[in-house]
Design a protein around this motif. Sequence first.
Motif, PDB file in Angstrom:
ATOM      1  N   VAL A  81      -5.095  -4.334  -3.865  1.00 16.86           N
ATOM      2  CA  VAL A  81      -4.534  -3.440  -2.846  1.00 16.86           C
ATOM      3  C   VAL A  81      -4.967  -2.009  -3.147  1.00 16.86           C
ATOM      4  CG1 VAL A  81      -2.402  -2.504  -1.893  1.00 16.86           C
ATOM      5  CG2 VAL A  81      -2.592  -4.953  -2.386  1.00 16.86           C
ATOM      6  N   THR A  82      -4.894  -1.623  -4.426  1.00 17.99           N
ATOM      7  CA  THR A  82      -5.289  -0.264  -4.801  1.00 17.99           C
ATOM      8  C   THR A  82      -6.746  -0.014  -4.435  1.00 17.99           C
ATOM      9  OG1 THR A  82      -3.925  -0.709  -6.735  1.00 17.99           O
ATOM     10  CG2 THR A  82      -5.054   1.400  -6.669  1.00 17.99           C
ATOM     11  N   GLN A 124      -0.045  12.365  -6.731  1.00 15.69           N
ATOM     12  CA  GLN A 124       1.034  11.420  -6.510  1.00 15.69           C
ATOM     13  C   GLN A 124       0.769  10.119  -7.274  1.00 15.69           C
ATOM     14  OE1 GLN A 124       3.795  10.367  -5.315  1.00 15.69           O
ATOM     15  NE2 GLN A 124       4.641  12.333  -4.683  1.00 15.69           N
ATOM     16  N   ARG A 125       1.568   9.109  -6.984  1.00 13.26           N
ATOM     17  CA  ARG A 125       1.437   7.837  -7.691  1.00 13.26           C
ATOM     18  C   ARG A 125       0.019   7.284  -7.599  1.00 13.26           C
ATOM     19  NH1 ARG A 125       5.798   3.652  -6.190  1.00 13.26           N
ATOM     20  NH2 ARG A 125       6.957   4.627  -7.880  1.00 13.26           N
ATOM     21  N   LEU A 126      -0.597   7.378  -6.408  1.00 11.98           N
ATOM     22  CA  LEU A 126      -1.931   6.803  -6.228  1.00 11.98           C
ATOM     23  C   LEU A 126      -2.914   7.350  -7.260  1.00 11.98           C
ATOM     24  CD1 LEU A 126      -3.751   4.961  -4.478  1.00 11.98           C
ATOM     25  CD2 LEU A 126      -4.444   7.018  -3.271  1.00 11.98           C
ATOM     26  N   GLY A 127      -2.844   8.674  -7.493  1.00 10.92           N
ATOM     27  CA  GLY A 127      -3.754   9.286  -8.453  1.00 10.92           C
ATOM     28  C   GLY A 127      -3.613   8.664  -9.830  1.00 10.92           C
ATOM     29  N   ARG A 128      -2.353   8.470 -10.267  1.00  8.99           N
ATOM     30  CA  ARG A 128      -2.139   7.877 -11.592  1.00  8.99           C
ATOM     31  C   ARG A 128      -2.661   6.443 -11.631  1.00  8.99           C
ATOM     32  NH1 ARG A 128       2.488  11.130 -11.013  1.00  8.99           N
ATOM     33  NH2 ARG A 128       3.765   9.510 -10.078  1.00  8.99           N
ATOM     34  N   LEU A 129      -2.409   5.711 -10.536  1.00  8.32           N
ATOM     35  CA  LEU A 129      -2.894   4.333 -10.509  1.00  8.32           C
ATOM     36  C   LEU A 129      -4.415   4.292 -10.567  1.00  8.32           C
ATOM     37  CD1 LEU A 129      -0.607   2.585  -7.849  1.00  8.32           C
ATOM     38  CD2 LEU A 129      -0.327   2.712 -10.319  1.00  8.32           C
ATOM     39  N   PRO A 134       0.811  -1.218   0.000  1.00  9.85           N
ATOM     40  CA  PRO A 134       0.000   0.000   0.000  1.00  9.85           C
ATOM     41  C   PRO A 134       0.848   1.273   0.000  1.00  9.85           C
ATOM     42  CG  PRO A 134      -0.807  -1.552   1.631  1.00  9.85           C
ATOM     43  CD  PRO A 134       0.434  -2.147   1.065  1.00  9.85           C
ATOM     44  N   ARG A 152       3.825   1.785  -1.107  1.00 12.12           N
ATOM     45  CA  ARG A 152       4.480   2.007  -2.397  1.00 12.12           C
ATOM     46  C   ARG A 152       3.465   2.503  -3.427  1.00 12.12           C
ATOM     47  NH1 ARG A 152       9.049   2.126  -3.310  1.00 12.12           N
ATOM     48  NH2 ARG A 152       9.305   0.678  -5.053  1.00 12.12           N
ATOM     49  N   GLN A 153       2.195   2.101  -3.256  1.00 12.29           N
ATOM     50  CA  GLN A 153       1.184   2.551  -4.216  1.00 12.29           C
ATOM     51  C   GLN A 153       0.788   4.012  -3.983  1.00 12.29           C
ATOM     52  OE1 GLN A 153      -2.179   0.040  -4.762  1.00 12.29           O
ATOM     53  NE2 GLN A 153      -0.953  -1.709  -5.419  1.00 12.29           N
ATOM     54  N   LEU A 154       0.997   4.495  -2.755  1.00 10.38           N
ATOM     55  CA  LEU A 154       0.591   5.868  -2.445  1.00 10.38           C
ATOM     56  C   LEU A 154       1.569   6.892  -3.026  1.00 10.38           C
ATOM     57  CD1 LEU A 154      -0.578   5.730   1.286  1.00 10.38           C
ATOM     58  CD2 LEU A 154      -1.930   6.461  -0.669  1.00 10.38           C
ATOM     59  N   PHE A 155       2.839   6.704  -2.730  1.00  8.93           N
ATOM     60  CA  PHE A 155       3.816   7.741  -3.077  1.00  8.93           C
ATOM     61  C   PHE A 155       4.967   7.156  -3.875  1.00  8.93           C
ATOM     62  CE2 PHE A 155       1.948   8.991   1.024  1.00  8.93           C
ATOM     63  CZ  PHE A 155       1.342  10.155   0.619  1.00  8.93           C
ATOM     64  N   SER A 156       5.636   8.018  -4.639  1.00  8.23           N
ATOM     65  CA  SER A 156       6.861   7.586  -5.315  1.00  8.23           C
ATOM     66  C   SER A 156       8.015   8.439  -4.801  1.00  8.23           C
ATOM     67  CB  SER A 156       6.708   7.733  -6.823  1.00  8.23           C
ATOM     68  OG  SER A 156       6.184   9.000  -7.140  1.00  8.23           O
ATOM     69  N   LEU A 180      -7.240   0.255  -0.709  1.00  8.46           N
ATOM     70  CA  LEU A 180      -6.619   1.496  -0.268  1.00  8.46           C
ATOM     71  C   LEU A 180      -7.541   2.696  -0.487  1.00  8.46           C
ATOM     72  CD1 LEU A 180      -3.816   2.235   0.813  1.00  8.46           C
ATOM     73  CD2 LEU A 180      -3.092   2.647  -1.532  1.00  8.46           C
ATOM     74  N   LEU A 204      -2.667  13.490  -2.855  1.00 12.88           N
ATOM     75  CA  LEU A 204      -2.755  12.048  -3.143  1.00 12.88           C
ATOM     76  C   LEU A 204      -3.014  11.782  -4.616  1.00 12.88           C
ATOM     77  CD1 LEU A 204      -4.798  10.548  -0.166  1.00 12.88           C
ATOM     78  CD2 LEU A 204      -2.380  10.239  -0.688  1.00 12.88           C
TER      79      LEU A 204
END
Lengths: 253, 636
Positions: free
Chosen positions: B508-509, B483-488, A113, A115-119, B512, B480
Motif C-alpha cells: 500500500v505504501t 507526517q506519518r508517510l514520510g517516516r514510513l 492508505p 492511515r498511512q498518510l497522516f496520524s 501510494l 507529507l
Amino acid sequence: MTSGLAVESLTVRYGGLVAVDDVSLEAPTGRITGLIGPNGAGKTTLFNASNGLVRPASGRVRLDGRDITRLPLARRAQLGLGRSFQRIELFNSLSVRQNVELGREGVLAGSMPWRQLFSRRSEQRTVAAAADEALVVCGLETFADRPAGALSTGNRRLVELARILAGGFHMLLLDEPSSGLDDRESERFGAILTHVVREREIGILLVEHHMELVLSVCHYLYVLDFGKLLFEGTPQDAVRSEVVRAAYLGTAA
Amino acid sequence: MRTLRRRVRALLPYLVLGLVSGSIYGLTAMGLVLTYKTTGVFNFAHGAVATGAAYLFYELDAKRGLPWPIALALAVALIALLGGPLMEAIGSRLRRVPVATQVVATIGLLLAIQGIVVAIFGAVAMPFPAFLSSRTVRLPGVFVGIDQIVVFGVAAVLAVGLFVFFRSSRTGLSMQAVVDNPDLVGLRGTSAVRVRTVAWMVGLATAALSGVLLGPSVGLNAPFLTLLVVQAFGAAAVGGFASLPLVYVGGLLLGVAAAIAQKYVPGHQFLEGVPSSLPFAFLLAMMLIAPGRLARRTTGGRVPPPPARPLPPVVRRFGPVVVVGLAAAVPAVVGTKLPIYAGGAAYVVLFASLALLVRTSGQASLCHAGFAAVGASSFSHFTHGAGLPWALGLILAGLVAVPVGALVAIPAIRLSGIYLALGTFGFGVLLQQLVYRTHFMFGRSGPLPVPRPAGLDGDVAFYYVILTIAVLTCLVIAVLTRQRLGRLLHALADSPLALGAQGVDVNVTRVLVFCISAFFAAIAGALLAALSGSVDVAPFDPFQSLLYLVVLAVAGSGQLRAPVVAAALLAVVPAYIAGSDTLATYEPVVFGLSAVAIALAEGSRGELSALVRRGAERGRARIARGPAAARLERAT
C-alpha cells in the motif's frame, strides 16, 4: 482456547527438501517458550511460516485460536504477532528513537492508505509514550538520538527488541536475539525478557543457541532436529533427556 | 494446406532476420548477465558500450581505412582491455552503495558514452560500412545473405563458447563462486578482483562485438544501439537473469518475435510500437509467470545512504523564504529570459515528485517522462478539447496520472532495486511505443495546443502562476514527508521487511507514493506544455527519465533543496553559458560523469565508514576483555 501462538502439524518444503516436518507446538502468552535445535533444524523456517514470510505445504498456524495460516505478514502483525530477525533488521538511517517509534507507528499505519498518510494527534501521543517506555525497559535512553546504524551489535539487538515492545504485540517471535552478544549483554537481555513477560502477560517464542540464556529464562522447551520435533518439556527435563543430549547438547558442549 | 505452406514460406525471410538479430541479442544478454552475476553491478550502459564500439569500428574501418578484421579486433580489444579494469575499479565501489545509487551511476555512464559519441559524430544516423559480403545463397525456401550466416554463426559460436567457459574453465567456475562469497575465492588463491575484471572484460567484449555485428542492419544510430541494453534484459528476463543458455534462447525468441511482428505491422498503426516493446512484454511476462526467479536480492553489506547534512538553523528557517523571495523578484531582473525561469519553476515540481520516490522511499523510477507526458496530453484534452476551466483541467490532468502511477507500482510490489528500475523504464518505453501516438494522448495530427489561464497569459503573469504552483507543491510534499508517510517511506528505504513485520502493508505504501509522485509529475508536464503553447511527443522521450534521475542525483541532498538545484541545473544554468548550443551536446556527458563521480565518492565513503566501524568494534571488544588484554595487544 488459549491466547498465544499455536502451530498445528506444520510442514514446509523448499523444493524437494522438507525443512519443517509435521511440527506442532504451542507458545501461550504469559510464558517464554524456547525453540532450540542444531543449525538447519528448521527453526527460522518455522518462524517464517508462523509470521507469513513462507507459505507452508500443510498444517495451520493459529494466533489466539484464530487461523492465520494464509494471512500476509502485515496482517499478522496487526493481530499482535511481533517478530525480530536473526540478521538484525533496523532502519539504519533513522535514529534509535525513530526506530522504536516506528514500532507503534507501523501498527497504527496498517493497511489503509489514509492511515498511512497522516496520524492523529492522539496517536502521536500514544506513539511517543510507547517509545519512551520501550526505551526505558531496554535501557536505551542515552542512545535515543544516535543513528541506529552506528550502534554496536548488542545495542542494535536491544533497539530491535524495543521496537517490537513499542508495537504492543502480545506474542513475540525472537530469532536468536543473543547472537553477537557477550555473556553480560545476553544476561541483561534475558532479564528484560523475563521482566516484560511478567509485567505485560505477553508470550515469547524464543529461538536461541545460547543455552545458559535458554535454561534461565524459558518455561518450556521444544527441540527440533532435521525439521522434526524431537522433544518437548521443561528445560530441566531437556537437560536430562538422552535424545536431546545426543542431537544437540552433546554437540554444543 | 497449400495456403498454410505459402504462409510459412512468406514468413521464412522474417524468421531468418529474426534469428540473426536474435543471436546477437542473446550474445549481448549473456554478457550482461555474466557480468551482473559475477560483479553484482547491473550495467545499464551495456548498450552504450555497443554504440561506442560501432562508432569506433566505423572510425577505424571506414575513415582510417583499416581492413575490417583488424578494425573489429582492435575495437573489441580496446574496449575490453581498457574497459575491464576501469569497470572493476568503478564496480568495486558501487557494490557498497544502495542499489538506487548504482542505477544512477551506470545510467550516468550510459548518458556520458552516448553523449560523447553524439558530440563527436553528430546525432544524425549514418549508414554503416557493409563489411561482410552481401551475396546470397539459396536455402530451401529462402534466400539467405552470407553476412547473415556469418553474423548468426559468430554470435552462436561465441554464445556456446561463453557457456562452456563459464561452466568448465577455472576462471569461469571462480566467477560462479565469487558472487556467493568473494572472500572464500580469495582464500583459495584466486583473486576476486581478477575474476571480476575478467567478467567485465568478457561482458564488454560481447557488447562491443554486438554493436559492430548489429551495425550493418541498423546503421550508425546512437539511441537505437544504446537501447540494445533493453533487448538484452528482455532476453535476460527469459533466463531469469541467471541461466545463460535460457538467456540466449530468450534472445532468439525476442529477435524472431520482433521480426515477425515487423511483417504484420505495416497497415496497422496501433501495432507500430509492438516490435520495440517486446522486451518489456518479456520482462512483464516473466514477472507474472515466475516472480520467484526475479526475487528481491537482499541488500546485505551495504552502507546506509549518508544522512542529509543539516543546514544551520538560520538557513533552514529562512532559506525557503529567501529562495521564494528571489524567485518572485526574477521578472524584474531577467528580462527576456523569463520563460526559462518559468520552465525552471515547472521543473521544480517535476524534480520534487521524483525526489519523493527516489530519495525518500529509495525506489528508482525511470518513467517520470511518461507521467509528465500523460499530464501534458490530457491537460490539452481537458482544456483545449473539452473546454474545462484551466485550473480544473490541471488538477484533472494530475489525477489521470494517478492510476498510471498505481500501474507502475505493480512492479514495485514484486521487484526492488535493479529490477524495479528496469521495470519502470520498460513501462516508460511501452507507454511511448504503444500509447503516445493514440488519440488518448498525442495522436498523429501534429502538436496539441495547450492554453494558458485566461487573463494570466502574459509571460510575467504566467510565471507567477507556475511559481505559485511550484511553491504549493513543495509545501504539500514537505508536509507529507514530515507526517506519518514520510517516516514510513524512510523506513521502507532501509528495511521493507522490518516495516512489514511491524504491521505496515508496504505494498500500500509503495502504490501510494507512486500515485502521489505521478500526480505531481503530470502537473509538471502540463505546466511545461502550457508554457510552450503546444506539445508533442519529443520532450517526453523515455531517455529523458534517465536524465532526470541523473540530474537529481547530481543536485545534492535535501528533500526540497535538491529539486530546486536540479531544476536550476537542467533548465536555467545552460541559458547563461556562452555557446550554449555546443553546451547542449555535452550536457548529458557532464551530468552523466558527475553522477558517476558522486556515486564513487559515496562508495569510497562507505569503505571508510565500514573501516571506522570495524575499528570501533575491535576497540570495544578489547575493552570488554579488560585492560590487561588491551595492553598485551598493544605490546604485540
